[in-house]
Write an enzyme that holds these catalytic residues in place. Structure first.
Site, PDB file in Angstrom:
ATOM      1  N   ARG A  27      13.830  16.218  13.670  1.00 27.89           N
ATOM      2  CA  ARG A  27      14.236  16.047  12.269  1.00 27.89           C
ATOM      3  C   ARG A  27      13.013  15.550  11.520  1.00 27.89           C
ATOM      4  O   ARG A  27      12.393  14.567  11.925  1.00 27.89           O
ATOM      5  CB  ARG A  27      15.389  15.045  12.191  1.00 27.89           C
ATOM      6  CG  ARG A  27      15.820  14.661  10.778  1.00 27.89           C
ATOM      7  CD  ARG A  27      16.463  15.842  10.066  1.00 27.89           C
ATOM      8  NE  ARG A  27      17.133  15.450   8.849  1.00 27.89           N
ATOM      9  CZ  ARG A  27      16.523  15.257   7.683  1.00 27.89           C
ATOM     10  NH1 ARG A  27      15.224  15.365   7.582  1.00 27.89           N
ATOM     11  NH2 ARG A  27      17.228  14.940   6.623  1.00 27.89           N
ATOM     12  N   GLU A  39      21.665  21.734   2.245  1.00 31.70           N
ATOM     13  CA  GLU A  39      22.404  22.308   3.363  1.00 31.70           C
ATOM     14  C   GLU A  39      22.582  23.811   3.172  1.00 31.70           C
ATOM     15  O   GLU A  39      22.451  24.333   2.060  1.00 31.70           O
ATOM     16  CB  GLU A  39      23.773  21.630   3.488  1.00 31.70           C
ATOM     17  CG  GLU A  39      23.698  20.128   3.716  1.00 31.70           C
ATOM     18  CD  GLU A  39      22.951  19.735   4.980  1.00 31.70           C
ATOM     19  OE1 GLU A  39      23.036  20.464   5.989  1.00 31.70           O
ATOM     20  OE2 GLU A  39      22.271  18.692   4.951  1.00 31.70           O
ATOM     21  N   ARG A  62      17.943  13.189  17.578  1.00 32.20           N
ATOM     22  CA  ARG A  62      16.798  14.031  17.223  1.00 32.20           C
ATOM     23  C   ARG A  62      15.536  13.175  17.106  1.00 32.20           C
ATOM     24  O   ARG A  62      15.579  12.064  16.574  1.00 32.20           O
ATOM     25  CB  ARG A  62      17.036  14.750  15.889  1.00 32.20           C
ATOM     26  CG  ARG A  62      18.245  15.665  15.910  1.00 32.20           C
ATOM     27  CD  ARG A  62      18.537  16.255  14.559  1.00 32.20           C
ATOM     28  NE  ARG A  62      18.930  15.213  13.620  1.00 32.20           N
ATOM     29  CZ  ARG A  62      19.403  15.437  12.394  1.00 32.20           C
ATOM     30  NH1 ARG A  62      19.522  16.686  11.951  1.00 32.20           N
ATOM     31  NH2 ARG A  62      19.740  14.446  11.599  1.00 32.20           N
TER      32      ARG A  62
END
Length: 174
Positions: free
Chosen positions: A56, A64, A120
């Site tokens: 990330r 999104e 992540r």
């Protein structure tokens, strides 16, 4: 030394050792190849040691890819969700063009945890010496993720102010 003074010194030494151990886990650099772009701010990297990491990008947030993942006002008051989702796809395409198959350097931020709540790896992605995270903000493909601290926050916010002023990318959605 008296018992109290010695225990205080021992505690101080223990805290310094613990702090230095934590610092040693951050700010490190890893190298690898981008094998998949999930969206504008998340990628998979095959590290040189053979492991695959979901990464990330630190300090940035691209729109999104699904309207359900967005909410009005998330991007400094922009309410046009359809427009933002379009820029989410453009950010993903930009990431694919810039990153897929490329050799990168991942730099962990010393002010951030090594991983987010989803496991992540959190990192700045450098390709050919260029800070890709910063490029997303400069081009209006991402907002600065202002929650929490990270080393490049001031720099990224300057890039965002310029992108907003010039109505670049998603900033034209307003």
């Amino acid at each position: 030394m008296s018992g109290r003074g010695g225990s205080g010194l021992s505690l101080l030494i223990a805290l310094l050792v613990l702090a230095s151990a934590c610092i040693g886990q951050r700010g490190e650099e890893l190298t690898g190849v981008i094998i998949k772009v999930v969206d504008g701010d998340t990628v998979y990297v095959r590290l040189d040691n053979g492991t695959v990491e979901k990464v990330r990008l630190v300090g940035v947030d691209t729109p999104e890819l699904e309207p359900a993942g967005m909410y009005p006002g998330e991007y400094d008051g922009i309410k046009n969700i359809t427009c933002l989702v379009e820029w989410g796809f453009r950010a993903k395409e930009f990431a694919e063009e810039w990153l897929e198959g490329k050799r990168v350097i991942l730099v962990l931020d010393p002010l951030q945890p090594k991983r987010d709540r989803y496991g992540r790896l959190l990192a700045y992605v450098y390709v050919d010496g260029v800070d890709f995270n910063a490029e997303l903000v400069k081009r209006g493909l991402a907002r600065v993720y202002v929650e929490g601290s990270f080393e490049k926050k001031g720099e990224y916010l300057r890039y965002q102010r310029e992108a907003v002023k010039r109505e670049l990318g998603l900033w034209a959605c307003g």
